[in-house]
Design a protein around this motif. Structure first.
Motif, PDB file in Angstrom:
ATOM      1  N   ASP A 210       0.833  -1.209   0.000  1.00  8.18           N
ATOM      2  CA  ASP A 210       0.000   0.000   0.000  1.00  8.18           C
ATOM      3  C   ASP A 210       0.865   1.254   0.000  1.00  8.18           C
ATOM      4  O   ASP A 210       0.403   2.344  -0.346  1.00  8.18           O
ATOM      5  CB  ASP A 210      -0.908   0.001   1.233  1.00  8.18           C
ATOM      6  CG  ASP A 210      -1.856  -1.192   1.216  1.00  8.18           C
ATOM      7  OD1 ASP A 210      -2.467  -1.443   0.167  1.00  8.18           O
ATOM      8  OD2 ASP A 210      -1.957  -1.897   2.237  1.00  8.18           O
ATOM      9  N   HIS A 229       2.358   6.134  -1.934  1.00 11.77           N
ATOM     10  CA  HIS A 229       1.241   5.620  -1.120  1.00 11.77           C
ATOM     11  C   HIS A 229       0.067   5.500  -2.066  1.00 11.77           C
ATOM     12  O   HIS A 229      -0.138   6.359  -2.937  1.00 11.77           O
ATOM     13  CB  HIS A 229       0.944   6.620   0.009  1.00 11.77           C
ATOM     14  CG  HIS A 229       0.045   6.091   1.091  1.00 11.77           C
ATOM     15  ND1 HIS A 229      -1.203   5.535   0.838  1.00 11.77           N
ATOM     16  CD2 HIS A 229       0.208   6.016   2.447  1.00 11.77           C
ATOM     17  CE1 HIS A 229      -1.753   5.173   1.988  1.00 11.77           C
ATOM     18  NE2 HIS A 229      -0.927   5.441   2.973  1.00 11.77           N
ATOM     19  N   VAL A 230      -0.720   4.442  -1.922  1.00 13.17           N
ATOM     20  CA  VAL A 230      -1.855   4.260  -2.824  1.00 13.17           C
ATOM     21  C   VAL A 230      -2.871   5.392  -2.652  1.00 13.17           C
ATOM     22  O   VAL A 230      -3.597   5.732  -3.584  1.00 13.17           O
ATOM     23  CB  VAL A 230      -2.510   2.872  -2.592  1.00 13.17           C
ATOM     24  CG1 VAL A 230      -3.137   2.790  -1.230  1.00 13.17           C
ATOM     25  CG2 VAL A 230      -3.527   2.556  -3.678  1.00 13.17           C
ATOM     26  N   ASP A 231      -2.863   6.024  -1.479  1.00 12.94           N
ATOM     27  CA  ASP A 231      -3.781   7.124  -1.209  1.00 12.94           C
ATOM     28  C   ASP A 231      -3.015   8.436  -1.350  1.00 12.94           C
ATOM     29  O   ASP A 231      -2.108   8.730  -0.564  1.00 12.94           O
ATOM     30  CB  ASP A 231      -4.330   6.960   0.222  1.00 12.94           C
ATOM     31  CG  ASP A 231      -5.402   7.991   0.545  1.00 12.94           C
ATOM     32  OD1 ASP A 231      -5.423   9.049  -0.103  1.00 12.94           O
ATOM     33  OD2 ASP A 231      -6.199   7.732   1.465  1.00 12.94           O
ATOM     34  N   ALA A 232      -3.391   9.214  -2.362  1.00 13.65           N
ATOM     35  CA  ALA A 232      -2.658  10.444  -2.670  1.00 13.65           C
ATOM     36  C   ALA A 232      -2.565  11.371  -1.456  1.00 13.65           C
ATOM     37  O   ALA A 232      -1.527  11.989  -1.221  1.00 13.65           O
ATOM     38  CB  ALA A 232      -3.340  11.162  -3.823  1.00 13.65           C
ATOM     39  N   ARG A 233      -3.648  11.479  -0.700  1.00 16.06           N
ATOM     40  CA  ARG A 233      -3.640  12.431   0.414  1.00 16.06           C
ATOM     41  C   ARG A 233      -2.681  11.992   1.525  1.00 16.06           C
ATOM     42  O   ARG A 233      -2.153  12.811   2.266  1.00 16.06           O
ATOM     43  CB  ARG A 233      -5.049  12.593   0.974  1.00 16.06           C
ATOM     44  CG  ARG A 233      -5.934  13.392   0.051  1.00 16.06           C
ATOM     45  CD  ARG A 233      -7.393  13.314   0.443  1.00 16.06           C
ATOM     46  NE  ARG A 233      -8.236  13.896  -0.588  1.00 16.06           N
ATOM     47  CZ  ARG A 233      -8.594  13.274  -1.706  1.00 16.06           C
ATOM     48  NH1 ARG A 233      -8.165  12.058  -1.938  1.00 16.06           N
ATOM     49  NH2 ARG A 233      -9.339  13.870  -2.614  1.00 16.06           N
ATOM     50  N   ARG A 234      -2.497  10.705   1.654  1.00 14.85           N
ATOM     51  CA  ARG A 234      -1.597  10.209   2.706  1.00 14.85           C
ATOM     52  C   ARG A 234      -0.153  10.137   2.220  1.00 14.85           C
ATOM     53  O   ARG A 234       0.765   9.992   3.015  1.00 14.85           O
ATOM     54  CB  ARG A 234      -2.057   8.832   3.183  1.00 14.85           C
ATOM     55  CG  ARG A 234      -3.436   8.870   3.837  1.00 14.85           C
ATOM     56  CD  ARG A 234      -3.927   7.459   4.094  1.00 14.85           C
ATOM     57  NE  ARG A 234      -5.335   7.433   4.426  1.00 14.85           N
ATOM     58  CZ  ARG A 234      -5.805   7.259   5.663  1.00 14.85           C
ATOM     59  NH1 ARG A 234      -4.979   7.111   6.658  1.00 14.85           N
ATOM     60  NH2 ARG A 234      -7.101   7.231   5.885  1.00 14.85           N
ATOM     61  N   GLU A 235       0.041  10.195   0.910  1.00 16.72           N
ATOM     62  CA  GLU A 235       1.404  10.080   0.371  1.00 16.72           C
ATOM     63  C   GLU A 235       2.293  11.216   0.875  1.00 16.72           C
ATOM     64  O   GLU A 235       3.456  11.017   1.216  1.00 16.72           O
ATOM     65  CB  GLU A 235       1.357  10.076  -1.161  1.00 16.72           C
ATOM     66  CG  GLU A 235       2.730   9.893  -1.787  1.00 16.72           C
ATOM     67  CD  GLU A 235       2.636   9.624  -3.278  1.00 16.72           C
ATOM     68  OE1 GLU A 235       1.927   8.679  -3.653  1.00 16.72           O
ATOM     69  OE2 GLU A 235       3.256  10.369  -4.053  1.00 16.72           O
TER      70      GLU A 235
ATOM     71  N   TYR B 108      -2.441  14.839  -8.581  1.00 18.36           N
ATOM     72  CA  TYR B 108      -2.767  15.015  -7.164  1.00 18.36           C
ATOM     73  C   TYR B 108      -3.357  16.416  -6.944  1.00 18.36           C
ATOM     74  O   TYR B 108      -4.320  16.579  -6.194  1.00 18.36           O
ATOM     75  CB  TYR B 108      -1.512  14.839  -6.297  1.00 18.36           C
ATOM     76  CG  TYR B 108      -1.094  13.388  -6.130  1.00 18.36           C
ATOM     77  CD1 TYR B 108      -1.835  12.356  -6.686  1.00 18.36           C
ATOM     78  CD2 TYR B 108       0.037  13.050  -5.402  1.00 18.36           C
ATOM     79  CE1 TYR B 108      -1.454  11.034  -6.533  1.00 18.36           C
ATOM     80  CE2 TYR B 108       0.428  11.728  -5.233  1.00 18.36           C
ATOM     81  CZ  TYR B 108      -0.320  10.725  -5.803  1.00 18.36           C
ATOM     82  OH  TYR B 108       0.058   9.419  -5.639  1.00 18.36           O
ATOM     83  N   ASP B 113      -7.406  10.606  -6.197  1.00 21.25           N
ATOM     84  CA  ASP B 113      -7.208   9.904  -4.931  1.00 21.25           C
ATOM     85  C   ASP B 113      -6.067   8.905  -5.020  1.00 21.25           C
ATOM     86  O   ASP B 113      -5.409   8.619  -4.028  1.00 21.25           O
ATOM     87  CB  ASP B 113      -8.493   9.165  -4.532  1.00 21.25           C
ATOM     88  CG  ASP B 113      -9.592  10.133  -4.174  1.00 21.25           C
ATOM     89  OD1 ASP B 113      -9.429  10.867  -3.188  1.00 21.25           O
ATOM     90  OD2 ASP B 113     -10.592  10.188  -4.911  1.00 21.25           O
ATOM     91  N   TRP B 136      -9.317   0.821  -1.401  1.00 21.75           N
ATOM     92  CA  TRP B 136     -10.406   1.790  -1.250  1.00 21.75           C
ATOM     93  C   TRP B 136     -11.678   1.138  -0.712  1.00 21.75           C
ATOM     94  O   TRP B 136     -12.434   1.784   0.003  1.00 21.75           O
ATOM     95  CB  TRP B 136     -10.668   2.499  -2.576  1.00 21.75           C
ATOM     96  CG  TRP B 136      -9.541   3.428  -2.904  1.00 21.75           C
ATOM     97  CD1 TRP B 136      -8.570   3.247  -3.838  1.00 21.75           C
ATOM     98  CD2 TRP B 136      -9.220   4.657  -2.236  1.00 21.75           C
ATOM     99  NE1 TRP B 136      -7.669   4.284  -3.821  1.00 21.75           N
ATOM    100  CE2 TRP B 136      -8.041   5.167  -2.841  1.00 21.75           C
ATOM    101  CE3 TRP B 136      -9.789   5.374  -1.191  1.00 21.75           C
ATOM    102  CZ2 TRP B 136      -7.454   6.364  -2.435  1.00 21.75           C
ATOM    103  CZ3 TRP B 136      -9.203   6.564  -0.788  1.00 21.75           C
ATOM    104  CH2 TRP B 136      -8.051   7.042  -1.404  1.00 21.75           C
TER     105      TRP B 136
END
Lengths: 648, 143
Positions: A210, A229-235, B108, B113, B136
């Motif tokens: 992930d 990170h697979v989640d842009a906001r958490r990257e 981004y 996402d 997800w």
């Protein structure tokens, strides 16, 4: 008696086999399986479950008159209460017994109308277990036949599960192989290792993890160069955390000697959302050059075996090591090449020199091209450009020998043919298997600012003269290669170099540069460039030549040396802007001796505009009675240079 | 009916992809790894907003979006969808063959996402799609 109340059990079993072998997951034949069992005489409900090797209940299903449901509330807990005593050969658990083991399951049985439960556990792929149970009515069912039917269904489930499991393992293997192959291709194709590792992480996430990060050792510290990170906001949170030097719960990554494969707690902030990690040390030739870390939510997926992580890590380590070695070698080659060329060219009144060197594309060996300028005791100056055959250490050694021999003889006043002869004899005597080509130009001061130029060519492209009117003339000198025959067969040529004229010397890599159509730079365009660009400051002219006039690809080793006869310098001072014009005017009058053409009342417009800035100007005027060059350079390093040439 | 009345179907996935080959590959991959998903395909970005605003149909919870498409490209779709707060809960996963930092940062910034590299190998492609959907789908619903 047949176990199916409608007498079609063999048909249903056959259809179940067909469905099971066309499915890519057990979910896809669940309807067929549960509805078939539910149709058996005396069966009120059916449940199924899949257990992990640790007997954790992972998937549950329940089918009764209301239909098939996956994961109904509480069923996992009800089944978990049974798992320690699951029978493998089938047994009907009467309600009281069932209620003691699993009250919840007993209640479900009663609710379905049953009064007992036939349960069989069986082994499935990956060391897991499966459980199938039938809620039955004792009066209406035949336990032996139900056990037979359930056993037959279990045979289908086990066979299909192993097939699906093997198929998935094969596909996972193919996916990992593809990832490793593509990552290797990327890493082999580029020497920009940071950029390449970033791209590799994009392949890893989310295929294998992930999140992921790469650290590279720099100055004895592990520095993060890429994170995904697979989640842009958490990257961004992940990258910021790692960039600040925090990683794996440690304040700073410095030591890889105690690194453990994992899985380990990731030690990342909660908002990153990744709680475990696996890691591989990037190790090349006994040196730890970096770290590759995969981050996961919970346990790593099945694909992330340590073999895969270590395989990818070793490929990345090799790529980093190769790129580092390549850069080191490039630096060494550039440094050695620089030492084979003169650090500065001499200052000679009346002459201006500029030289440049182009190293072959991605060359990891020192080239054999060289240039030099030697003052002679009688006031003459010898310019030379040479080219040793080949590259690498032997060519480097011969380059050093050639330059040292020639410059020593020339500096003592020896004529160029004499110096070439000594070098030729030495090479033949020492049986040096390589040869070299060389051109020399001996410039001797003449009357009225002109210089006499005697040129020699030992198998080398003859020098070119660029006249005041822009015409380009090749020297008529000729001769043989140095180091091949005793007689060099030198036929010198003598020319005049007037103020405003250029002498251009180069090695053959320049004229052999090609454009996209395969045309040679030396055919036509070199002369055109010299004509068009002859007034440029010499360093810019050399740059234009080595740049192939922005059309020809100069990809070989090339040495270029340009000499300009700028005549007598009558002005070379730093002046405030408002004093430039009068000073230049005065200088031109001094040069022209009354010639009307050089006797200008004002600077040309572009020079006048240049001299209106706030910074002081270095003003230079040089030439003779019939030609002058005015060059203004702003003292401010960003101010640039403007120039013009005037011809009477 | 107000457009915000549309119900979001957690198992509905909208795939915006101009390549027929890639659409088929996505269909094949996800129908195997996640048979519970219902896939709906759009061959370009022009009709995405109309589809999302259609009050008569359930709204997807997740959208796979190709970046390079004729007409309105992936960046255009991203910008227009993210400009409408009604679609804030829609998870958008960009699929692309580029791994350059500039493209990633641009996506981004536009509100993607996830940024997923589209490999050539099908087995790897399936694994990548599966990893993204697993991630997800495992997150708690914003509702």
């Amino acid at each position: 008696m047949h176990p199916n109340r409608h007498g079609h059990w063999p048909d249903r079993l056959h259809r179940l086999w067909q469905s099971a072998f066309a499915s890519v997951s057990t979910r896809q034949f669940a309807d067929e399986l549960y509805s078939g069992l539910l149709d058996l005489p005396g069966v009120q409900a059916v449940f199924g479950a899949r257990l992990s090797p640790e007997d954790e209940v992972m998937v549950t299903r329940w089918a009764d008159a209301a239909g098939l449901r996956t994961g109904p509330d509480g069923l996992a807990a009800d089944i978990a209460a049974l798992v320690t005593d699951l029978p493998h050969d089938g047994a009907v658990l009467p309600l009281p017994v069932l209620a003691r083991c699993s009250p919840g399951l007993a209640a479900r049985t009663v609710a379905s109308g049953g009064d007992g439960m036939l349960v069989i556990a069986f082994g499935v792929a990956e060391r897991g277990r499966g459980v199938l149970g039938l809620a039955t009515v004792a009066d209406a069912s035949d336990t032996e036949r139900l056990t037979t039917a359930l056993t037959q269904v279990i045979e289908v489930v086990v066979a299909a599960d192993h097939r699906i499991s093997e198929q998935r393992a094969l596909e996972d293997h193919q996916a990992v192989d593809a990832l490793l192959a593509e990552a290797s291709l990327r890493m082999d194709a580029s020497l920009d290792i940071t950029d390449t590792l970033r791209a590799v992480l994009r392949m890893v996430v989310p295929a294998l993890a992930d999140g992921a990060a790469v650290h590279i050792r720099r100055d004895e510290r592990m520095v993060q160069v890429a994170a995904a990170h697979v989640d842009a906001r958490r990257e961004q949170v992940l990258a910021d955390h790692l960039r600040a030097g925090r990683w794996a719960g440690e304040p700073v990554v410095t030591d890889t000697s105690t690194a453990v494969d994992g899985p380990l707690p990731a030690g990342l902030p909660d908002e990153v959302g990744l709680d475990t990690m696996t890691m591989g040390v990037l190790r090349a030739r006994g040196r730890d050059v970096g770290l590759l870390t995969f981050f996961h939510r919970g346990e790593p997926g099945k694909r992330v075996t340590m073999r895969v992580l270590h395989d990818l890590a070793s490929r990345a380590a090799l790529a980093i090591d190769n790129a580092t070695l390549y850069e080191q070698r490039r630096h060494d080659v550039a440094s050695l090449q620089q030492h084979l060329l003169p650090a500065v060219l001499p200052t000679v009144p009346g002459l201006e020199f500029a030289a440049g060197y182009n190293a072959a594309d991605h060359a990891l060996e020192v080239g054999g091209d060289f240039y030099g300028v030697v003052d002679q005791p009688d006031g003459a100056v010898v310019a030379l450009v040479g080219d040793v055959c080949g590259r690498g250490a032997p060519a480097t050694a011969l380059t050093g020998l050639a330059r040292h021999t020639l410059e020593t003889v020339l500096a003592e006043g020896g004529p160029a043919p004499h110096a070439l002869g000594i070098l030729n004899r030495k090479m033949l005597r020492d049986r040096i298997s390589r040869f070299l080509t060389i051109a020399t130009a001996t410039l001797t001061p003449g009357a009225g600012g002109e210089w006499w130029v005697e040129t020699q060519s030992a198998g080398h492209p003859p020098p070119l003269f660029v006249r005041r009117d822009g015409s380009v003339v090749e020297s008529g000198c000729r001769g043989r290669l140095v180091g091949v025959l005793r007689d060099l067969g030198l036929r010198p040529a003598t020319d005049r170099l007037l103020p405003g004229e250029l002498l251009v010397m180069f090695s053959d890599g320049l004229i052999e540069a090609r454009d996209a159509d395969g045309g040679f730079y030396g055919d036509v365009e070199l002369a055109r460039t010299l004509t068009r660009s002859r007034e440029l400051p010499l360093a810019e002219l050399v740059g234009a030549l080595l740049g192939g006039s922005d059309r020809y690809h100069v990809n070989d080793d090339v040495a270029v040396l340009v000499v300009r006869n700028h005549g007598t310098t009558v002005l070379d001072r730093v002046l405030p802007p408002h004093e430039v014009s009068p000073a230049v005017d005065l200088a031109l009058r001094e040069l022209s001796h009354g010639s009307a053409l050089l006797d200008r009342a004002a600077l040309p417009d572009h020079l006048a505009r240049f001299a209106t800035g706030p910074t002081d100007i270095r003003a230079k005027v040089a030439g003779d009675a019939t030609w002058a060059r005015i060059e203004l350079t702003a003292v401010d390093p960003n101010g640039g240079t403007a120039w013009t040439e005037l011809t009477a | 009916m107000d457009r915000t009345d549309s119900v979001t179907d957690a198992n509905l996935v909208l795939v915006v992809e101009d390549s027929e080959v890639d659409r088929e590959a996505i269909d094949r991959a996800l129908s195997r790894s996640h048979p519970e998903l219902q896939l709906e395909f759009l061959p370009n970005g022009n009709a995405v907003l109309d589809r999302l605003r259609d009050p008569t149909r359930p709204r997807p919870a997740l959208m796979f979006l190709d970046l390079s498409m004729p007409g309105v490209d992936g960046y255009g779709v991203l910008s227009s969808v993210r400009a409408d707060p009604a679609f804030a809960a829609l998870t958008i996963i960009v699929l692309t063959s580029s791994t350059t930092s500039a493209d990633i940062e641009r996506c981004y910034a536009a509100g993607a996402d996830s940024y997923i590299y589209k490999p050539v190998n099908f087995a790897l492609f399936r694994t990548v799609l599966q990893g993204a959907v697993d991630y997800w789908h495992s997150l708690p619903s914003p509702d």
